[in-house]
Scaffold this motif. Structure first.
Motif, PDB file in Angstrom:
ATOM      1  N   GLY A 142      65.623  15.791  -3.157  1.00  0.00           N
ATOM      2  CA  GLY A 142      65.983  15.277  -2.012  1.00  0.00           C
ATOM      3  C   GLY A 142      66.301  16.372  -0.974  1.00  0.00           C
ATOM      4  N   GLY A 143      67.466  16.312  -0.474  1.00  0.00           N
ATOM      5  CA  GLY A 143      68.021  17.358   0.506  1.00  0.00           C
ATOM      6  C   GLY A 143      68.345  18.839   0.102  1.00  0.00           C
ATOM      7  N   THR A 203      67.045  22.149  -1.758  1.00  0.00           N
ATOM      8  CA  THR A 203      65.848  23.043  -2.603  1.00  0.00           C
ATOM      9  C   THR A 203      66.723  24.722  -2.667  1.00  0.00           C
ATOM     10  OG1 THR A 203      64.077  22.131  -1.398  1.00  0.00           O
ATOM     11  CG2 THR A 203      63.804  24.239  -2.189  1.00  0.00           C
ATOM     12  N   LEU A 239      64.273  22.616   6.064  1.00  0.00           N
ATOM     13  CA  LEU A 239      63.837  21.486   5.560  1.00  0.00           C
ATOM     14  C   LEU A 239      63.586  21.660   4.050  1.00  0.00           C
ATOM     15  CD1 LEU A 239      62.651  18.479   5.899  1.00  0.00           C
ATOM     16  CD2 LEU A 239      60.265  19.278   6.156  1.00  0.00           C
ATOM     17  N   GLY A 292      62.003  18.429  -1.282  1.00  0.00           N
ATOM     18  CA  GLY A 292      61.969  17.079  -1.402  1.00  0.00           C
ATOM     19  C   GLY A 292      61.609  16.255  -0.469  1.00  0.00           C
ATOM     20  N   ASN A 293      62.273  16.520   0.913  1.00  0.00           N
ATOM     21  CA  ASN A 293      62.200  15.849   2.148  1.00  0.00           C
ATOM     22  C   ASN A 293      60.919  16.040   2.634  1.00  0.00           C
ATOM     23  OD1 ASN A 293      64.697  14.663   1.734  1.00  0.00           O
ATOM     24  ND2 ASN A 293      65.914  16.347   3.317  1.00  0.00           N
ATOM     25  N   CYS A 294      60.473  17.190   2.694  1.00  0.00           N
ATOM     26  CA  CYS A 294      59.121  17.649   3.098  1.00  0.00           C
ATOM     27  C   CYS A 294      58.045  16.804   2.250  1.00  0.00           C
ATOM     28  CB  CYS A 294      58.903  19.240   2.801  1.00  0.00           C
ATOM     29  SG  CYS A 294      57.117  19.724   3.485  1.00  0.00           S
ATOM     30  N   ASP A 303      58.571  14.012   0.873  1.00  0.00           N
ATOM     31  CA  ASP A 303      58.674  12.568   1.241  1.00  0.00           C
ATOM     32  C   ASP A 303      58.000  12.276   2.503  1.00  0.00           C
ATOM     33  OD1 ASP A 303      60.434  12.377  -1.035  1.00  0.00           O
ATOM     34  OD2 ASP A 303      62.173  12.219   0.035  1.00  0.00           O
ATOM     35  N   LYS A 304      58.225  13.109   3.486  1.00  0.00           N
ATOM     36  CA  LYS A 304      57.810  13.000   4.861  1.00  0.00           C
ATOM     37  C   LYS A 304      56.107  12.964   4.668  1.00  0.00           C
ATOM     38  CE  LYS A 304      61.453  14.735   7.600  1.00  0.00           C
ATOM     39  NZ  LYS A 304      61.718  15.506   8.706  1.00  0.00           N
ATOM     40  N   ARG A 312      54.563   9.843   3.538  1.00  0.00           N
ATOM     41  CA  ARG A 312      54.661   8.795   4.409  1.00  0.00           C
ATOM     42  C   ARG A 312      53.446   9.011   5.318  1.00  0.00           C
ATOM     43  NH1 ARG A 312      60.325   9.202   3.996  1.00  0.00           N
ATOM     44  NH2 ARG A 312      60.506  10.759   5.715  1.00  0.00           N
ATOM     45  N   ASN A 318      56.079   5.135  -3.056  1.00  0.00           N
ATOM     46  CA  ASN A 318      57.040   5.987  -3.724  1.00  0.00           C
ATOM     47  C   ASN A 318      57.250   5.511  -5.143  1.00  0.00           C
ATOM     48  OD1 ASN A 318      58.112   6.974  -1.503  1.00  0.00           O
ATOM     49  ND2 ASN A 318      59.599   5.249  -0.667  1.00  0.00           N
TER      50      ASN A 318
END
Length: 112
Positions: free
Chosen positions: A42-43, A45, A64, A67-69, A71-72, A75, A81
């Motif tokens: 997630g948030g 690293t 960033l 994990g968030n990278c 996810d983006k 998308r 997912n």
């Protein structure tokens, strides 16, 4: 709510650090005693190592998290997912035939 579960099961409630829980499960599963870990969740690293009975963070992203990278990016590609964005990106990457050079930057302990 947690206290009710503890009372009903007559078990102690033990606080666990979420990150350490993931790492410890990996240590048990792999039987590695002193791992160096790239923790991506997630948030978060972080580059973490186990030394002198403690986990020590040697580097982490400050902008960033990976994990968030992922996810983006998933998308943008309109990937599912299920089971996870990172897994689905990896499956597409295995079908690829081009390798692109990407910049690599290290600023002190920042591994962004």
């Amino acid at each position: 709510q947690k206290k009710m579960v503890v009372r009903a099961g007559n078990k102690p409630l033990i606080a666990v650090n979420h990150c350490i829980g993931h790492i410890e499960m990996g240590r048990v599963a792999t039987r590695i005693s002193d791992p160096v870990i790239l923790y991506v969740s997630g948030g978060n690293t972080q580059v973490i190592a186990y030394s002198s009975k403690r986990y020590r963070i040697f580097g982490e992203t400050i902008d960033l998290a990976v994990g968030n990278c992922l996810d983006k990016f998933a998308r943008v590609l309109q990937l599912s997912n299920d089971p996870s964005p990172g897994y689905n990106i990896e499956q597409l990457a295995k079908k690829g035939s081009k390798l692109l050079d990407l910049p690599y930057v290290t600023k002190g302990m920042d591994v962004s």
